[in-house]
Scaffold this active site. Structure first.
Site, short mmCIF file in Angstrom:
data_model
loop_
_atom_site.label_atom_id
_atom_site.label_comp_id
_atom_site.label_asym_id
_atom_site.label_seq_id
_atom_site.Cartn_x
_atom_site.Cartn_y
_atom_site.Cartn_z
N ILE A 130 -63.59 11.38 -56.52
CA ILE A 130 -62.62 11.90 -55.57
C ILE A 130 -63.04 13.27 -55.05
CG2 ILE A 130 -60.21 12.64 -55.28
CD1 ILE A 130 -59.45 10.51 -57.36
N SER A 177 -50.92 14.58 -60.52
CA SER A 177 -50.98 13.20 -60.98
C SER A 177 -49.58 12.68 -61.28
CB SER A 177 -51.83 13.11 -62.26
OG SER A 177 -51.70 11.85 -62.89
N LYS A 180 -50.95 18.53 -66.45
CA LYS A 180 -50.76 18.40 -65.01
C LYS A 180 -49.37 18.88 -64.59
CE LYS A 180 -54.59 16.71 -63.23
NZ LYS A 180 -55.33 17.46 -62.19
N TYR A 185 -52.40 14.88 -71.13
CA TYR A 185 -52.92 15.05 -69.77
C TYR A 185 -51.76 15.27 -68.80
CZ TYR A 185 -54.81 13.42 -65.24
OH TYR A 185 -55.16 13.28 -63.93
#
Length: 296
Positions: free
Chosen positions: A14, A141, A170, A166
């Site tokens: 990305i 995310s 985020k 995670y």
């Protein structure tokens, strides 16, 4: 003076597609990564898209806060020497870990997904302000919805589950992003969050296939949930990069700030927890404590 951009973790996936999109929009793009060979290949592709504004690669370990400080100093010095403004910073770096690890004495996911982009952004604020109008884009995310929301300490209590940790990192970064947007409102430095949605990346094809990254109640369902998510949202990295590219370049966003762009590159409501003042205050405290702007 032309438009310039820095994209972290910009040598593949990305990040590289974001860099290519910025190059196509006329930016001179610097990509940051650890692997010089991938960096050289990325620069070749960037130059093929925009030969008039050659790209460049800067090596840096974004899991090292000292490495982030050195990178910020290099970028700031280069722009001061050239007189060319820094107009876009895309914090694309991200990582998920199946097993608990530490970097700089702190749980690794919190370092890579929040402290690293936080520190780079804060250190480059003078350069971005000097180059205003400019934009900061932090990649977020949907995993924030699965995060523990406790930020009294840098790491929450309980067992380690990579996907939830995670998501927590985020969430911290999204709360910081919205807080920063409010802080910089009126400075001509706009701040956005961009959610790429699902994409076929090393993380989705690797770490996310391991059921132990989620808490026990989700493990039996995880393969089904993951496949359902991928079928409904996943696409090539070039599609996933559109939210970041739009946040960095779309003229309709000029003068606006504090906006979250969803996987379809359209504004969406931020996750409610990220707008909680108590979470933002706790994240600010943890960030300053564990990623001081001057190395201890």
């Amino acid at each position: 003076m032309g438009k310039t951009a820095v994209v972290t973790a910009g040598t593949a996936g990305i990040g590289l597609e974001t860099a290519l999109g910025l190059a196509a929009a006329g930016y001179a793009v610097t990509v940051v990564g650890r692997n010089p060979d991938r960096g050289a290949r990325a620069v070749e592709r960037i130059n093929a898209v925009n030969p008039a504004r050659p790209g460049r690669f800067l090596p840096a370990d974004l899991g090292s806060l000292d490495g982030v400080r050195a990178l910020a100093g290099r970028i700031a010095d280069d722009h001061a020497a050239s007189g060319e403004p820094l107009t876009v910073l895309v914090n694309n770096v991200g990582a998920m870990f199946a097993d608990r690890q530490e970097l700089n004495g702190v749980e690794a996911s919190f370092v890579v997904n929040h402290l690293s982009p936080y520190l780079l952004t804060e250190l480059l604020l003078p350069t971005l302000t000097a180059g205003a109008p400019s934009r900061i884009v932090n990649v977020t995310s949907a995993a924030v919805g699965f995060a523990k929301r406790a930020f009294d300490t840098v790491e929450p209590p309980g067992g380690y589950y990579g996907f939830h940790w995670y998501g927590r990192a985020k969430l911290a970064n999204l709360a910081y992003t919205l807080d920063l947007a409010a802080r910089l409102d009126g400075t001509a430095v706009s701040v956005f969050a961009a959610d790429p949605g699902g994409a076929a990346t090393d993380m989705t094809n690797g770490t996310m296939t391991d059921p132990k990254i989620v808490s026990p109640p989700l493990r039996l369902l995880w393969p089904l949930l993951r496949r359902t998510f991928e079928r409904s949202t996943a696409g090539p990295a070039s599609e996933a990069a559109k939210s970041s590219i739009t946040a960095a370049t779309d003229e309709s966003l000029t003068g606006r700030t504090g906006i979250v762009l969803g996987a379809k590159a359209q504004p969406i409501s931020p996750h409610r927890a990220a707008t909680d003042r108590r979470i933002a205050d706790a994240v600010r405290r943890l960030s300053r404590q564990h990623a001081p702007l001057v190395a201890p």
